[in-house]
Write a protein that holds these residues in place. Structure first.
Motif: not given
Lengths: 244, 244
Positions: A192, A196, A200
């Motif tokens: 995870n 993430k 970005k």
DNA sequence: AATAAATATGTACTTATGACACATTAATTT
DNA sequence: AAATTAATGTGTCATAAGTACATATTTATT
């Protein structure tokens, strides 16, 4: 309290020479570093009698002819020999009793530096890195200042690409995750976390591998240059440190 | 620059009586209000020659014997006659040239008050509410201070139940939405807005209806008491204002 | 009684978050 | 050289949150 104190800011004239308004102003820097999978902060042993044995943040009085940010940048350069560091103002602490020697209002900054990259000669005997987690007490109200700055750092971390200032230019995703975990003091799921970070779009894949690990090496990344953000200061506006 | 300036904070003794370190400290309050579906800010006409015709924020010098927050709270009471207001420190502005009369470092606070609830006698002739959207220029660096505080307010708004300080105790969801729209300067979908607010679980349904609207009245709500947060100050620590 | 204007509410789609497992690679050990 | 170990690298499914959008209801007004 004298009536004449009750002025609007606009009514002040040559205030800097009126003796009555004598409050000293300082800056204090919470200088964060990262080493051995722990978030560190640079502290100095307090030589003030009231706080014997306690450590304190690095600070100095603001000079009449320098900006606030310039002052904190000067402290950084004086103490670490490093320029080009990330610096952010956090809060101003102005309780009456916060300094035993008199009225000193201090503006707190935090900065992020790569402990390893510059070979930092620490400009003082009593200057040491401490694990943030282990700090129980500090001199003055510096524990409160540290806590406030740590909270701000934690706020920033998932939103903005600031923590890269704590790492060397090239790093693996494992190193990055360990850094996040150290700052936030929680465990993160590897899959995870990577998802993430990928979203970005902060990183460039360098197509290089780690070569100093005793296991399967990971890919190396660096921060995309457009996200690099240090201080807004011009270097020329920072006066070189006086010698100690 | 004299060598003796290069002190650690810890080395300062009775700094408040050393004439050399004369930097004045002030607070400036960005006093937000809400009226006529617009976010307002309380400004005063600058009487400083350099800024003739311009407005400025409300501020005052910090007295040697009062905390920073006390000082800004005092400004609020002096200017609006209101206590029990929301107050939050935002940033400290310390550029060398920011004040034409000398070196003044100022700490900016924003506060939120219900324009209508208290019948506020504004304690000055030249004190007026201005629509934040219409403000182009202010005296000193006050436009930058206002912008910084507005940004901070916008940050807070969806995360924390602060804006209720701008409303009367009882309000309809429409009023609340209009307030959010005024602060954020965007339109919000009514259904989604209500869903979001419902999830936060900040409100109590009062089982009362609006009675002053020329259309179908909406239900009235109030903020759950546990979310009320104003200032951390004790009232007793705030000295009453000197008369003007 | 009809109209106008606002309140009140639900559904379908998309996007983000969180829990979780397996194949792969390189160094190390046998 | 083969087996082992320990890390890297990746995907799916379930749940939660965000976004776009329409209709029935209520009250004041005409």
């Amino acid at each position: 309290m004298a009536k004449e104190l009750n002025l609007k800011t606009a009514e002040i004239e040559k205030i800097s020479h009126i003796d009555y308004f004598n409050i000293a102003i300082s800056v204090d820097c919470v200088i964060f570093g990262y080493d051995n999978k722990e978030l560190k902060v640079l502290l100095i042993k307090s030589d003030l009698e009231d706080f014997s044995g306690l450590y304190s943040l690095l600070g100095d009085l603001v000079r009449p002819d320098e900006d606030l940010e310039t002052a904190s940048y000067r402290v950084l350069i004086d103490r670490t020999g490093m320029d080009d560091v990330y610096l952010e103002q956090v809060h101003t602490f102005g309780s009456i009793g916060r300094h035993p020697s008199g009225r000193v209002i201090t503006t707190a900054y935090y900065s992020l530096i790569d402990v390893k990259h510059h070979k930092m000669q620490l400009n003082h005997n009593e200057l040491h890195w401490h694990s943030v987690k282990d700090i129980q007490r500090l001199a003055f109200d510096h524990k409160a200042i540290l806590d406030t700055c740590l909270n701000r750092l934690r706020q920033q971390v998932m939103e903005h690409p600031v923590v890269f200032n704590l790492l060397p230019e090239k790093f693996s995703l494992r190193e990055l995750q360990e850094l996040y975990q150290a700052i936030l003091d929680i465990d993160l799921d590897r899959r995870n976390f990577r998802k993430k970070i990928a979203i970005k779009d902060w990183l460039v894949d360098l197509n290089e591998m780690e070569d100093d690990v005793p296991h399967r090496p990971g890919k190396l990344y660096k921060l995309k240059p457009e996200f690099r953000k240090k201080t807004t200061l011009q270097k020329s506006s920072v006066r070189q440190a006086d010698a100690y």
